[in-house]
Design a protein around this motif. Sequence first.
Motif, PDB file in Angstrom:
ATOM      1  N   PRO A  19      -4.419   6.905  -5.619  1.00  0.00           N
ATOM      2  CA  PRO A  19      -5.747   6.282  -5.527  1.00  0.00           C
ATOM      3  C   PRO A  19      -5.674   4.778  -5.252  1.00  0.00           C
ATOM      4  N   GLU A  20      -4.674   4.107  -5.781  1.00  0.00           N
ATOM      5  CA  GLU A  20      -4.539   2.657  -5.549  1.00  0.00           C
ATOM      6  C   GLU A  20      -4.287   2.356  -4.081  1.00  0.00           C
ATOM      7  N   ARG A  31      -7.637   2.878  -2.247  1.00  0.00           N
ATOM      8  CA  ARG A  31      -8.514   1.751  -2.559  1.00  0.00           C
ATOM      9  C   ARG A  31      -8.079   0.502  -1.787  1.00  0.00           C
ATOM     10  N   GLY A  32      -6.772   0.270  -1.711  1.00  0.00           N
ATOM     11  CA  GLY A  32      -6.254  -0.887  -0.981  1.00  0.00           C
ATOM     12  C   GLY A  32      -6.587  -0.830   0.496  1.00  0.00           C
ATOM     13  N   ILE A  33      -6.487   0.347   1.085  1.00  0.00           N
ATOM     14  CA  ILE A  33      -6.845   0.512   2.499  1.00  0.00           C
ATOM     15  C   ILE A  33      -8.310   0.135   2.701  1.00  0.00           C
ATOM     16  N   THR A  34      -9.168   0.652   1.842  1.00  0.00           N
ATOM     17  CA  THR A  34     -10.599   0.354   1.940  1.00  0.00           C
ATOM     18  C   THR A  34     -10.868  -1.133   1.713  1.00  0.00           C
ATOM     19  N   ASP A  35     -10.215  -1.717   0.701  1.00  0.00           N
ATOM     20  CA  ASP A  35     -10.413  -3.137   0.390  1.00  0.00           C
ATOM     21  C   ASP A  35      -9.957  -4.053   1.525  1.00  0.00           C
ATOM     22  N   LYS A  93      -2.702  -9.275   2.863  1.00  0.00           N
ATOM     23  CA  LYS A  93      -3.202  -8.908   1.531  1.00  0.00           C
ATOM     24  C   LYS A  93      -2.656  -7.548   1.117  1.00  0.00           C
ATOM     25  N   MET A  94      -2.687  -6.587   2.038  1.00  0.00           N
ATOM     26  CA  MET A  94      -2.167  -5.257   1.742  1.00  0.00           C
ATOM     27  C   MET A  94      -0.662  -5.325   1.459  1.00  0.00           C
ATOM     28  N   GLU A 123       5.372  -0.464  -3.536  1.00  0.00           N
ATOM     29  CA  GLU A 123       6.007   0.703  -4.145  1.00  0.00           C
ATOM     30  C   GLU A 123       5.869   1.928  -3.234  1.00  0.00           C
ATOM     31  N   TRP A 124       4.668   2.135  -2.680  1.00  0.00           N
ATOM     32  CA  TRP A 124       4.409   3.246  -1.756  1.00  0.00           C
ATOM     33  C   TRP A 124       5.302   3.130  -0.517  1.00  0.00           C
ATOM     34  N   TRP A 125       5.364   1.918   0.045  1.00  0.00           N
ATOM     35  CA  TRP A 125       6.198   1.701   1.229  1.00  0.00           C
ATOM     36  C   TRP A 125       7.676   1.923   0.927  1.00  0.00           C
TER      37      TRP A 125
END
Length: 109
Positions: free
Chosen positions: A27-28, A31-35, A69-70, A78-80
């Motif tokens: 979910p984070e 949310r980051g993509i949207t933000d 920012k992303m 962490e995802w990357w």
Amino acid sequence: MQRMAMVIGIKPEHIPEYKRLHADTWPEILRGITDCNIRNYSIYLKEPENLLFGYWEYHGADFDADAAKMAADPKTQEWWDICMPMQEPLDTRKEGEWWAMMEEVFHHD
């Protein structure tokens, strides 16, 4: 709104795990993509060439700032760290690119 697309290779042995990760994206990350003003984001897989094609629509005013920012977000890092070893960047990508950005040559609404 700006349409953007990119391409990268994926190591065939990682395809099942890559699909699993993206079927249950944290979910984070969403949310980051949207933000960062990215909407309508999709990733497609082309086998047997093992290419990933990403497409999104950018609705912000400064893509470079939103991308920075992303990239600065610890959860995104962490995802990357999980996803990047599964990927194989194209030899022809531009300096500084991981995914190779693509030029839009046709669009029809």
